[in-house]
Scaffold this active site. Structure first.
Site, PDB file in Angstrom:
ATOM      1  CD  GLU A 237      -5.271  -3.505  -3.886  1.00  0.00           C
ATOM      2  OE1 GLU A 237      -4.894  -2.817  -4.853  1.00  0.00           O
ATOM      3  OE2 GLU A 237      -4.968  -3.248  -2.714  1.00  0.00           O
TER       4      GLU A 237
ATOM      5  CD  GLU B 182      -4.800  -0.625  -7.569  1.00  0.00           C
ATOM      6  OE1 GLU B 182      -5.350  -1.456  -6.811  1.00  0.00           O
ATOM      7  OE2 GLU B 182      -4.396   0.480  -7.179  1.00  0.00           O
TER       8      GLU B 182
ATOM      9  CG  HIS C 122      -8.239   1.122  -6.321  1.00  0.00           C
ATOM     10  ND1 HIS C 122      -7.410   1.091  -5.243  1.00  0.00           N
ATOM     11  CD2 HIS C 122      -9.345   1.792  -5.914  1.00  0.00           C
ATOM     12  CE1 HIS C 122      -7.982   1.712  -4.220  1.00  0.00           C
ATOM     13  NE2 HIS C 122      -9.159   2.137  -4.598  1.00  0.00           N
TER      14      HIS C 122
ATOM     15  CD  GLU D 269      -4.058   1.985  -3.190  1.00  0.00           C
ATOM     16  OE1 GLU D 269      -4.076   1.189  -2.244  1.00  0.00           O
ATOM     17  OE2 GLU D 269      -4.461   1.696  -4.329  1.00  0.00           O
TER      18      GLU D 269
ATOM     19  CG  HIS E 269      -6.516   0.381   1.127  1.00  0.00           C
ATOM     20  ND1 HIS E 269      -6.549   0.106  -0.205  1.00  0.00           N
ATOM     21  CD2 HIS E 269      -7.786   0.720   1.473  1.00  0.00           C
ATOM     22  CE1 HIS E 269      -7.783   0.274  -0.666  1.00  0.00           C
ATOM     23  NE2 HIS E 269      -8.548   0.653   0.337  1.00  0.00           N
TER      24      HIS E 269
ATOM     25  CD  GLU F 211      -2.928  -1.262   0.184  1.00  0.00           C
ATOM     26  OE1 GLU F 211      -3.033  -0.285  -0.570  1.00  0.00           O
ATOM     27  OE2 GLU F 211      -3.649  -2.275   0.101  1.00  0.00           O
TER      28      GLU F 211
END
Lengths: 75, 189
Positions: free
Chosen positions: B165, B135, B168, B64, B67, B35
């Site tokens: 992910e 990703e 994204h 991110e 995360h 991340e």
């Protein structure tokens, strides 16, 4: 419709930019982005031309010019 | 600038004390496809990409970091009360002698995070394709960690992160389509 292999955008120009701003900026979007799985029987260069171009197929050929010739615009 | 909300994006619950899992999770903290790499990669690429996709990089880069906090919380919870003996049994003795139970940006093999994990090529297509690849690699890493973990509550949070992910990646693929679009071109019928 034939896609273009150069795109342009117009970056934000601040009144406080220290350097002469680039008003129109180019970026390359070469042919492989548009072809997907290459279809069969595309037209080909003759062998000598293919050697010079680096590809057998005109539809995969992308002539990359120096930035000065790509249509970028300074203030 | 950022505003900070003092809560996690998704709750992190850990059922059992399992320092070994922390050793695996650190991959998503300071690993190549972790991340931290993701956040720094996207937030850095923002500056030199067409305006239409700056906002996307900004938002995903920010997420991110959310995360990263979740991963940090997992690692912290898994190790905070572990004794040196327990850490040693989990293969974390080298970490312990260097950091006690502090977190550090390295991967699960102990290699420190490096900027070589990320790239900013300046070519919009190259950068967005790198982001899509990143990703997918992060998604795969979550899969392998989930496969190694039998903590159902921790896995619930990891599945949430894996799903993000996927989203994204989809958004970056859409960004690639936007960059490919011929916007200046006149349309003839």
């Amino acid at each position: 419709m034939q896609p273009t292999y150069t795109k342009y955008y117009y970056p934000y120009v601040s009144p406080f930019d220290p350097c002469k701003p680039i008003l129109k900026k180019s970026y390359p979007t070469p042919p492989q982005l548009y072809m997907g799985f290459q279809p069969p029987n595309l037209p080909q260069f003759n062998p000598k031309e293919a050697l010079y171009h680096g590809t057998l197929w005109p539809s995969l050929y992308d002539e990359y010019n120096k930035k000065d010739y790509r249509g970028d615009e300074h203030d | 600038m950022w505003y900070y909300e003092k809560k996690l994006q998704y709750p992190v619950k850990v059922r059992e004390c399992n320092p070994r899992l922390a050793k695996y999770l650190i991959e998503q903290y300071g690993g190549a496809d972790g991340e931290l790499s993701a956040a720094l990669r996207y937030l850095n690429q923002r500056y030199t990409i067409p305006g239409k996709v700056i906002g996307l990089l900004n938002d995903i880069g920010t997420e991110e970091f959310a995360h990263l906090e979740m991963i940090a919380t997992m690692i912290y919870k898994l190790t905070k009360d572990a004794t040196p003996e327990m850490l040693e049994a989990a293969g974390l003795a080298p970490h312990y002698v260097n950091h006690d139970s502090a977190l550090f940006y390295h991967n699960s093999a102990g290699n420190p995070w490096t900027a070589e994990y990320i790239q900013a090529k300046g070519d919009p297509i190259a950068d967005i394709y790198e982001d899509i690849a990143a990703e997918e690699k992060a998604r795969a890493t979550y899969q392998w960690i989930i496969n190694m973990s039998d903590d159902p509550e921790l896995n619930d949070s990891l599945k949430f992160l894996r799903e993000r992910e996927i989203v994204h990646s989809q958004r970056f693929r859409e960004a690639a389509e936007i960059l490919k679009e011929d916007r200046d071109k006149k349309i003839f019928f």
